[in-house]
Scaffold this active site. Structure first.
Site, PDB file in Angstrom:
ATOM      1  N   ARG A  39       0.970  -1.160   0.018  1.00 11.38           N
ATOM      2  CA  ARG A  39       0.151  -0.060   0.050  1.00 11.38           C
ATOM      3  C   ARG A  39       0.724   1.228  -0.065  1.00 11.38           C
ATOM      4  O   ARG A  39       0.411   2.384  -0.249  1.00 11.38           O
ATOM      5  CB  ARG A  39      -1.107   0.011   1.264  1.00 11.38           C
ATOM      6  CG  ARG A  39      -2.082  -1.178   0.936  1.00 11.38           C
ATOM      7  CD  ARG A  39      -3.224  -0.908   2.103  1.00 11.38           C
ATOM      8  NE  ARG A  39      -2.455  -1.178   3.363  1.00 11.38           N
ATOM      9  CZ  ARG A  39      -3.287  -0.923   4.519  1.00 11.38           C
ATOM     10  NH1 ARG A  39      -4.464  -0.813   4.607  1.00 11.38           N
ATOM     11  NH2 ARG A  39      -2.531  -1.211   5.572  1.00 11.38           N
ATOM     12  N   LYS A 145       2.796 -18.326   7.596  1.00 10.03           N
ATOM     13  CA  LYS A 145       2.138 -18.805   8.843  1.00 10.03           C
ATOM     14  C   LYS A 145       1.906 -17.609   9.788  1.00 10.03           C
ATOM     15  O   LYS A 145       2.474 -16.510   9.486  1.00 10.03           O
ATOM     16  CB  LYS A 145       3.084 -19.696   9.618  1.00 10.03           C
ATOM     17  CG  LYS A 145       4.513 -19.209   9.680  1.00 10.03           C
ATOM     18  CD  LYS A 145       5.036 -19.431  11.113  1.00 10.03           C
ATOM     19  CE  LYS A 145       4.532 -18.284  12.351  1.00 10.03           C
ATOM     20  NZ  LYS A 145       5.328 -17.268  12.446  1.00 10.03           N
ATOM     21  N   LYS A 179      15.608 -24.693   7.681  1.00 14.22           N
ATOM     22  CA  LYS A 179      16.931 -24.469   8.316  1.00 14.22           C
ATOM     23  C   LYS A 179      17.783 -25.952   8.026  1.00 14.22           C
ATOM     24  O   LYS A 179      17.207 -26.874   8.437  1.00 14.22           O
ATOM     25  CB  LYS A 179      16.582 -24.302   9.726  1.00 14.22           C
ATOM     26  CG  LYS A 179      16.120 -22.912  10.240  1.00 14.22           C
ATOM     27  CD  LYS A 179      16.044 -22.707  11.505  1.00 14.22           C
ATOM     28  CE  LYS A 179      15.390 -21.553  12.085  1.00 14.22           C
ATOM     29  NZ  LYS A 179      15.993 -20.342  11.841  1.00 14.22           N
ATOM     30  N   GLU A 213      14.119 -16.289  22.130  1.00  9.98           N
ATOM     31  CA  GLU A 213      14.857 -15.294  21.704  1.00  9.98           C
ATOM     32  C   GLU A 213      15.004 -14.163  22.556  1.00  9.98           C
ATOM     33  O   GLU A 213      14.356 -13.859  23.534  1.00  9.98           O
ATOM     34  CB  GLU A 213      13.967 -14.840  20.582  1.00  9.98           C
ATOM     35  CG  GLU A 213      13.435 -15.615  19.267  1.00  9.98           C
ATOM     36  CD  GLU A 213      12.468 -14.986  18.515  1.00  9.98           C
ATOM     37  OE1 GLU A 213      13.013 -14.230  17.558  1.00  9.98           O
ATOM     38  OE2 GLU A 213      11.407 -15.136  18.792  1.00  9.98           O
ATOM     39  N   ASP A 232       2.169 -17.876  16.752  1.00 11.76           N
ATOM     40  CA  ASP A 232       3.410 -17.491  16.230  1.00 11.76           C
ATOM     41  C   ASP A 232       4.508 -18.291  15.982  1.00 11.76           C
ATOM     42  O   ASP A 232       5.097 -18.634  15.185  1.00 11.76           O
ATOM     43  CB  ASP A 232       3.675 -16.123  16.835  1.00 11.76           C
ATOM     44  CG  ASP A 232       5.022 -15.591  16.061  1.00 11.76           C
ATOM     45  OD1 ASP A 232       4.930 -15.410  14.836  1.00 11.76           O
ATOM     46  OD2 ASP A 232       6.041 -15.162  16.619  1.00 11.76           O
ATOM     47  N   HIS A 237       6.216 -23.667  14.080  1.00 11.80           N
ATOM     48  CA  HIS A 237       7.709 -24.317  14.205  1.00 11.80           C
ATOM     49  C   HIS A 237       7.999 -25.126  15.518  1.00 11.80           C
ATOM     50  O   HIS A 237       8.741 -26.204  15.030  1.00 11.80           O
ATOM     51  CB  HIS A 237       8.478 -22.968  14.776  1.00 11.80           C
ATOM     52  CG  HIS A 237       8.250 -21.734  13.781  1.00 11.80           C
ATOM     53  ND1 HIS A 237       8.143 -21.939  12.292  1.00 11.80           N
ATOM     54  CD2 HIS A 237       8.556 -20.241  13.922  1.00 11.80           C
ATOM     55  CE1 HIS A 237       8.081 -20.784  11.837  1.00 11.80           C
ATOM     56  NE2 HIS A 237       8.435 -19.762  12.677  1.00 11.80           N
ATOM     57  N   LYS A 333       9.795 -14.562  24.256  1.00 10.02           N
ATOM     58  CA  LYS A 333      10.438 -13.323  23.728  1.00 10.02           C
ATOM     59  C   LYS A 333      11.120 -12.909  24.862  1.00 10.02           C
ATOM     60  O   LYS A 333      10.648 -12.981  25.826  1.00 10.02           O
ATOM     61  CB  LYS A 333       9.456 -12.472  23.100  1.00 10.02           C
ATOM     62  CG  LYS A 333       8.619 -12.854  21.797  1.00 10.02           C
ATOM     63  CD  LYS A 333       9.312 -12.378  20.685  1.00 10.02           C
ATOM     64  CE  LYS A 333       8.610 -12.818  19.502  1.00 10.02           C
ATOM     65  NZ  LYS A 333       9.364 -13.091  18.195  1.00 10.02           N
TER      66      LYS A 333
END
Ligand code: BG6
Length: 496
Positions: A39, A145, A179, A213, A232, A237, A333
């Site tokens: 956009r 995803k 990976k 992470e 997520d 995963h 996280k």
């Protein structure tokens, strides 16, 4: 290749660097062209400048002769841009015309659509493509995803896709499968004779799967708050990693035989009981700590958000090989470090004949498959300490990918995009796998919805997550395997 979401985060961080690495390695067809759609207003020229600038940030220098910049400029000449809102049907006729101009063909077929948009558009874009007649026989589509928000929406989405494309044209991407180290789990298990005989309930006590992470949600607040860690990371995963660890060896390595085995693992996941939902699912959210913001202070996050940024679960696989062996999985996280690894804990020996003294303790063998960083494999075992007596200490035998020349920074996306170009769907998720995975995780989402008071445990940013998840492991008489020192500060843990 037509990228929807071309001015977004994924495109600049992952897709363009991946395409650039394929280009640099001369793995793209000569006349390839990329049409970015977004956009944001860009002309072809200003889009080139934007991507060139971002590539300089996101492509790791490969230490060559400084010609990288020239290569990037050459790459950018293959890029085009069309500013349109993919949610609105009108733009698709313009898109068709633009594709004719770029390809010089009346009805170009050799098209690959990539949906790197917010998930709310995953169901809309294919329908517009169909109306515009762009779902031609030779086209393929890659969808990011999470594929759906739950089982029902995934089923609906699968129906939409099936009404527009054949299954062989649909590539549901989960970049963890791209990976090298994830693929190597298969080689490690099925190209060696010595591990597989031990790879079952008779010798394995429990398995940990960790993908954590040390970053927060960065600029992705809008997306993340409606998604959360379960959608997520876990539903795709983490469960893929469980499948690679737990699956039976396919008889031949073809897309369908491999993916059949993945689905069998998902279908064998032991349905979660009310007790599991209460006690074996821990959700957390990071709170402010030191200079780090708490989740609720991040950009675009509502003040009282109950979105989980951490989740740990104990799950079981009800089949002959794994019955009774818990798999502990977690993601979060703002943890102390970034690490993705699988730790396989073998059973204790049946009888202890040595007397341990001093600093040494008997320990069961442990095998660590480290997917990132410091990619490698470590096997722990006991050895006699030289000298008098019979003290036994733990030593590590380790293999590092660096010894194979390391892993190219080319990364998972490059591998998967190339596989799609070549029409190889092996490392992409099939419709039945997506649904089977949601079928298992749906009860967690339903439980949280029906019990808004279910605990959401705060953990200070930069720590290893809620204490409740430690407690879950203690039930098994174990601790999580944390690759660096535990930063626990109990005062800062609270229920939110
Ligand atoms: C993505 C998630 O799929 O995977 C992100 O949306 C996450 O939230 C990322 O940060 C992790 O991937 P990797 O390859 O960096 O471990």
């Amino acid at each position: 290749m037509i990228i929807f979401g071309a001015s977004g985060d994924l495109t600049k961080r992952k897709l363009m660097p991946a395409l650039y690495s394929l280009y640099r390695d001369k793995r793209l067809p000569e006349g390839f062209a990329v049409l970015g759609i977004g956009r944001t207003e860009y002309s072809d020229e200003t889009y080139h400048d934007y991507i060139l600038n971002e590539l300089e940030h996101f492509v790791a220098p490969d230490g060559d002769d400084g010609k990288e910049g020239e290569g990037m400029k050459g790459f950018c000449t293959h890029l085009h841009y069309l500013s349109m809102d993919p949610a609105i049907a009108d733009g698709y006729a313009v898109l068709d015309k633009r594709l004719q101009e770029i390809t010089g063909e009346d009805n170009p077929e050799n098209l690959l659509f990539y949906l790197a948009t917010p998930p709310s558009l995953y169901g809309v874009i294919p329908l517009h493509l169909k109306t515009a007649g762009l779902n031609r026989e030779g086209t393929r589509i890659i969808v990011e995803k999470p594929f759906g928000y739950n089982l029902q929406s995934a089923e609906e989405l699968n129906k939409v896709y099936a009404s527009v494309f054949e299954e062989h044209q649909i590539y549901r991407i989960d970049h963890f499968l791209g990976k090298e180290t994830a693929q190597n789990i298969l080689a490690f298990r099925f190209a060696n004779g010595i591990f597989e005989p031990l790879w079952n309930r008779n010798y394995i006590d429990y398995v940990e799967v960790t993908a954590v992470e040390n970053l927060g949600i960065e600029q992705r607040g809008g997306f993340y708050n409606g998604t959360g860690a379960l959608r997520d990371m876990v539903q795709n995963h983490l469960i893929q990693l469980v499948a690679l660890t737990a699956m039976e060896p396919p008889a031949v390595f073809t897309a369908d035989s491999f993916r059949n085995e993945v689905v069998k693992v998902y279908e064998s996941l032991k349905p979660l009981t009310e007790e599991d939902l209460n006690e074996h699912v821990v959700r957390g959210q990071y709170t402010a700590s030191g200079s780090k913001k708490g989740y609720r202070e991040e950009q675009n996050i509502p003040a009282g958000s109950r979105t989980e940024t951490y989740i740990a679960m104990k799950i079981g696989i009800d089949n002959w090989r794994w019955s009774g062996v818990p798999f502990y999985i977690r993601t979060g996280k703002q943890m102390p470090t970034k690490v993705t690894e699988i730790v396989v804990h073998f059973r204790q020996i049946p009888h202890q004949m040595f007397h341990y003294s001093g600093e040494y303790r008997p320990r069961a063998n442990r095998l660590i498959l480290r997917l990132q960083p410091n990619e490698g494999i470590v096997l722990n075992f006991g050895m006699k300490v030289p000298g008098p007596g019979f003290d036994v200490k733990q030593v590590m035998m380790d293999f590092s990918y660096n010894t194979l020349g390391g892993l190219s920074a080319g990364d998972a996306y490059a591998r998967l995009i190339e596989d799609c170009i070549q029409g190889d769907p092996t490392l992409f998720t099939r419709s039945d796998a997506v649904e089977a995975s949601w079928r298992f995780f749906d009860p967690v989402l339903d439980y949280w919805k029906e019990h808004p008071e279910a605990p959401l445990c705060g953990y200070p940013a930069g720590t290893w997550g809620p204490l409740e998840s430690e407690a879950m492991m203690h039930e098994h008489g174990a601790d999580w395997t944390n690759p660096c020192k535990n930063l626990t500060n109990t005062d800062q843990y609270c229920e939110l």
